[in-house]
Structure formats: structure tokens, C-alpha cells
Write an enzyme that holds these catalytic residues in place. Structure first.
Site: not given
Ligand code: C5P
Length: 301
Positions: A11, A140
Site C-alpha cells: 500500500k 494497516d
Molecule cells: O497497528 P500497528 O501494530 O501496525 O502499529 C504499529 C505502531 O505504530 C504502534 O505501536 C504505534 O506506535 C504506531 N501507530 C500509531 N498510530 C497509528 C498507527 C500506528 O502511533 N494510527
């Protein structure tokens, strides 16, 4: 069944607006995702009940955990637990999407594993369930299940498809070393310290460009609130982005949390020019071309 192979696309965030850090550590987002034709493949083969295995090959395979921490493996286990099946699976992921590159490679693998295991096991979960499981795996992952062009809100996991015209020619510059997403979000917080940050909204210019299928307007509307943080952490990205300006790219930006940079070309030959110029700089590990949008993960064999 011998096995199921799924192709799962990377993406881009064509626009990424980031709001103030929430109490749970995540940031509210207003983003426009687009799936592009750069694919990992996920193959699911039958295994003994309750046995889960994973192997990884391809670009940067050594950087990807080949154990229970792998997001594709976690996706398979989550689907099994949610549907109550006793089956196991042998997963093989072949990587082309850069690892820790800001293109949701791990999330694409998770989405691919959900689709592949669902087909292998015949669990036929409905879309709502698939999206609920995807959201548990990462912000994502729901978009990676949906594909196409879509708006993401919440922490990115609430996805609504948008009607977008046109097909866009992207050039993708893959940086030397990956960047961890949490570090980039922390840097955003640091850069914004003491400033009032408003809730994020998707800018109207990007939506009208997509509705019109106007590549030039889309190029002008590309934006990424994570870019200053990513460039601050990796100053050499500024030089990569300059190539876009020198080559007359319709738009240039850091992809998601970086360090991958993407450039919008006017057409095929323009894309070749940009790719050639990027390769000549010697600062990118690899340069790829990928059109978008493409659909989400599909069974190919
Ligand atoms: O959701 P995911 O595990 O992919 O997110 C990885 C990290 O990215 C989270 O732990 C956070 O630190 C950051 N993140 C964030 N805000 C979001 C998505 C991700 O701060 N909307």
C-alpha cells in the site's frame, strides 16, 4: 487440497494526516490508501492439526521473523481460533515488498494469510469477520484485505472504499535500511511538542483529484504528516525526494513511515526516466515501478 497461493499487494498512503497521540499510544489518522502492484506471495499448505509453520524467501527474507512473531503466522492462528477449526498450516511467504519500508509489507502478508487460510480450510468467513480479525493484527491490515483505493480513519483500521478514477504510475525508491514505525510516530510527537494539534481530516483536494482521475492534481495533493519526522531521522531522504523535483515528477513523498519514497509519473516513459535517475543517485537499494490501484489479496493458485 494441495495448497493455496495468494498475491498480496503493498500500500501507499496518498495522503496521511496524523492527529494528536491518543491515551492508548496510537494516533488518530485520516488517510487515503492505495494498493499498488508490488506483491508478496503467501502460500498456505495443509499441515497436521494444530501445527503452524512458516518459511520466508525473497528480498530481505532474513529480516523477517520466521516464527510465531510473524504477522502472517499470527493471522493464521487468529483465524483458526476465531473459527474454531483444528487445522494447522504450512505458510510460505515470498517477499518483494520492502521490509520496514512504510508500504505495509507485514500487513499485506497478514491479509494474504487470512485469505489463503480461509480458502485452504474452507472456513468462508464473511467480510465483516475478516475485517475484525484484520484490525486485531494491525492498523494497516484491514486496508490490506480490502485493496483498491480507500479512506482509513480511527488508527487506520476503519476503512471505507472510495470511488477513484484513473490508474497511476508510481516509482518506488527503496531505502538502504528499514525504519520502525513506532519510532517515526514518536519523532512526530517530539517535533510537535507544545503545539496544538487538531483532529485529522482528509483534504478535499485529494478526493477531487481522485474523483476526476487527474494525475497532475493528485501529484500536487500528495501529503504525509510523517514525512518531516522520517526525513529528520534519515536526512538522506531529502536528496532522494529532490530527484522527483529534478525529473518533474507530478508528486514526491515519503511512503507512510518511510524510508521508502514514492514518485508519481505522468506516464510510462516518464516513470522510466524517474527510475533511471533514482538508480543513478546510488542512494537507493532498489527502484521499482508499480501502477495502482489494484485489488486486495487474490488467490492465484
Ligand atoms: O497497528 P500497528 O501494530 O501496525 O502499529 C504499529 C505502531 O505504530 C504502534 O505501536 C504505534 O506506535 C504506531 N501507530 C500509531 N498510530 C497509528 C498507527 C500506528 O502511533 N494510527
Amino acid at each position: 487440497m494441495d495448497g493455496v497461493t495468494v498475491r498480496a499487494p503493498a500500500k501507499l498512503n496518498l495522503s496521511l494526516r496524523v492527529g494528536p497521540r491518543r491515551a492508548d499510544g496510537y494516533h488518530p489518522l485520516a488517510t487515503v490508501f492505495q494498493a499498488v502492484e508490488l506483491y508478496d506471495s503467501v502460500k498456505a499448505r495443509p499441515a497436521e492439526d494444530g501445527e503452524f509453520e512458516i518459511t520466508v524467501s525473497g528480498d530481505d527474507a532474513g529480516l523477517v521473523p520466521a516464527d510465531g512473531d510473524n504477522l502472517a503466522m499470527r493471522a493464521a492462528r487468529l483465524l483458526a481460533a476465531d473459527t474454531g477449526v483444528a487445522h494447522g498450516v504450512r505458510l510460505h511467504v515470498h517477499k518483494s515488498i520492502p521490509v520496514a519500508g512504510g508500504m505495509a509489507g507485514g500487513s499485506a502478508d497478514a491479509a494474504g494469510a487470512l485469505v489463503a487460510c480461509d480458502a485452504l480450510w474452507g472456513t468462508r468467513v464473511d467480510r465483516e469477520t475478516m475485517l475484525k480479525l484484520a484490525a486485531q493484527l494491525g492498523s494497516d491490515v484491514p486496508f490490506c484485505v480490502v485493496g483498491g483505493t480507500a479512506i482509513g480513519s480511527g488508527r487506520g483500521e476503519q476503512v471505507s472504499p472510495v470511488l477513484a478514477r484513473g490508474r497511476y504510475d508510481w516509482v518506488i525508491a527503496i531505502g538502504e535500511e528499514g525504519m520502525a514505525t513506532p519510532g517515526v510516530y514518536s519523532e512526530v510527537d517530539r517535533l510537535r511538542a507544545g503545539r496544538e494539534v487538531s483532529d485529522p481530516v482528509v483534504p478535499s483536494d485529494i478526493m477531487s483529484a481522485l474523483r476526476a482521475g487527474d494525475a497532475e492534481a493528485l501529484g500536487r495533493a500528495l501529503s504525509n504528516d510523517l514525512q518531516p519526522a522520517a526525513v529528520g531521522l534519515r536526512p538522506d531522504l531529502a536528496g532522494v525526494l529532490d530527484v522527483g523535483i529534478e525529473c518533474g515528477a507530478l508528486g514526491s513523498m515519503v511512503s507512510g513511515s518511510g524510508p521508502t519514497c514514492v514518485f508519481l509519473a505522468g506516464d510510462d516513459s516518464h516513470a522510466i526516466d524517474i527510475a533511471t535517475a533514482l538508480t543513478a543517485t546510488g542512494v537507493c537499494r532498489a527502484v521499482r515501478r508499480a501502477a495502482g490501484p489494484v485489488s486486495g489479496p487474490r488467490v492465484v493458485g
